[in-house]
Design an enzyme around this catalytic site. Structure first.
Site, PDB file in Angstrom:
ATOM      1  N   ASN A 207       0.895  -1.285  -0.165  1.00  0.00           N
ATOM      2  CA  ASN A 207       0.278   0.060  -0.157  1.00  0.00           C
ATOM      3  C   ASN A 207       1.023   1.126   0.023  1.00  0.00           C
ATOM      4  OD1 ASN A 207      -1.777  -1.970   2.096  1.00  0.00           O
ATOM      5  ND2 ASN A 207      -2.740  -1.378   0.175  1.00  0.00           N
ATOM      6  N   ARG A 215       9.133  -5.804 -15.381  1.00  0.00           N
ATOM      7  CA  ARG A 215      10.133  -4.947 -15.934  1.00  0.00           C
ATOM      8  C   ARG A 215      10.639  -3.613 -15.083  1.00  0.00           C
ATOM      9  NH1 ARG A 215       7.788  -6.864 -20.920  1.00  0.00           N
ATOM     10  NH2 ARG A 215       6.416  -4.939 -20.873  1.00  0.00           N
ATOM     11  N   ASP A 259      -2.836  -0.721  11.399  1.00  0.00           N
ATOM     12  CA  ASP A 259      -2.834   0.727  10.827  1.00  0.00           C
ATOM     13  C   ASP A 259      -4.248   1.173  11.352  1.00  0.00           C
ATOM     14  OD1 ASP A 259      -2.428   3.122   9.495  1.00  0.00           O
ATOM     15  OD2 ASP A 259      -2.540   2.174   7.480  1.00  0.00           O
TER      16      ASP A 259
END
Length: 368
Positions: A207, A215, A259
């Site tokens: 997040n 790539r 969180d």
């Protein structure tokens, strides 16, 4: 005398835990397989290194909020935590840190222990704020040293691609501050360089960071390829269970955080997250534009979620207790052994929390 399946530092024991003066003095019993009986589980207390709020209060509201937050989270098995700030003007952060410095000096009865501070911002990339208010700025050592003088800052989230931040990571990690990579648009190479400079973890992995592409591996790629520690929010909303499994397989000491916001432990409605007003509904917390803004997760639910996606109880416990304690360098927390703090949680066979003890104090849920 009541027996439990005790998850000791040496494995499962069927027996009883003896404590005195806040410390474990003995674990009496015999090795066991919990599957062979129907006794409750006694696990190390949960350690949450990313807590913004709970019980309707937010850390950025200052001293009047701290006790409510610590009392709220202890009801869900969190025996110690890091109070986590939001990005804000410097004078506001300094005011909150001053109050936290005083609060951290002594644990209040009926509360989780506040171990110190996680400074999440303002040293983040303004292009990857997530739910952080737009007060991000480049870190200056003098400012950080001023903050360190106010409160025990254990963790700082930082965007490594910002000019000058690599040197700050090197300096502060050398002083024992855990420097975490997060809220970042950095490249894979910048993430690897930050780890080489002394960064030690990643803030809410996946997040608010540059994603993995085959790539352009991004910061997520740097974490999966090189990290020993990273935090992850296991609410099954921030991160898909499949991505959780990738991280669990790749990062040896992945640990879980909530969180959590002021909405944790509260009904649906509007709450504060720093200077933002956020809405709790449908099991999550969001800004008006739909951006996820922290969580309503509690650590007992985190345990159940980890078990739900296939982790054994012992491993789920490690990722909620032992690994966060190890990350902060706290061998007397996060595991049950003689001499450790008597921080523990009891859960029934359905993993519902029934009892919590913090430093030998049995928590009365009616008063918490």
């Amino acid at each position: 005398m009541t027996e439990d399946n005790i998850l000791s530092a040496n494995g499962w024991v069927r027996g009883r835990l003896v404590h005195a003066h806040g410390r474990i003095v003995a674990i009496e019993g015999e090795p066991c397989d919990p599957a062979s009986n129907d006794l409750p589980y006694l696990l190390p207390g949960f350690i949450d290194l990313h807590v913004h709020g709970g019980g309707g209060r937010d850390i950025m509201q200052g001293a009047a909020a701290f006790e409510t937050i610590a009392r709220t989270h202890v009801r869900f098995g969190t025996t110690s935590l890091l109070a986590t700030t939001m990005t804000a003007p410097s004078e506001e952060i300094a005011g909150v840190l001053t109050a936290l410095g005083e609060f951290c000096e002594q644990r209040r009865a009926g509360c989780a222990r506040v171990l110190g501070v996680h400074l999440e911002g303002p040293y983040i990339n303004p292009g990857k704020l997530g739910a952080q208010p737009n007060f991000a700025h480049t870190a200056l050592l003098a400012e950080v040293e001023g903050y360190l003088a106010l409160a025990p800052i254990r963790v700082i989230t930082i965007a490594p691609e910002i000019a000058g931040h690599d040197a700050l990571i090197r300096t502060l990690s050398g002083r024992g501050v855990r420097m975490q990579i997060g809220h970042t648009l950095g490249s894979y190479e910048e993430g690897v360089a930050a780890l080489a400079a002394g960064a030690t973890s990643f803030t809410h992995l996946y997040n608010a960071m540059s994603p993995l592409h085959h790539r352009e591996p991004g910061i997520v790629g740097a974490a999966l390829a090189h990290a020993r520690y990273a935090e992850l929010i296991p609410d099954l909303l921030h991160v898909h269970p499949g991505a959780m499994r990738v991280a669990l397989r790749a990062i040896p000491c992945l640990y879980c955080v909530t969180d959590s916001t002021a909405a944790a432990g509260m009904p649906d409605g509007e709450y504060q997250l720093g200077s933002h007003t956020v809405t709790k509904c449908l099991g999550g917390v969001r800004l008006a534009d739909g951006t996820l803004a922290g969580s309503t997760l509690t650590m007992d639910q985190a345990l159940r979620n980890l078990v739900k996606i296939g982790l054994p109880i012992a491993e789920a416990s490690q990722r909620l207790s032992q690994f966060p304690a190890d990350y902060l360098g706290l061998p007397e927390r996060g595991r049950l052994h003689t001499g450790a703090w008597a921080d523990c949680v009891r859960l029934d066979r359905a993993l519902n929390l029934t009892d919590v003890m913090v430093e030998g104090e049995a928590i009365d849920f009616n008063d918490a």
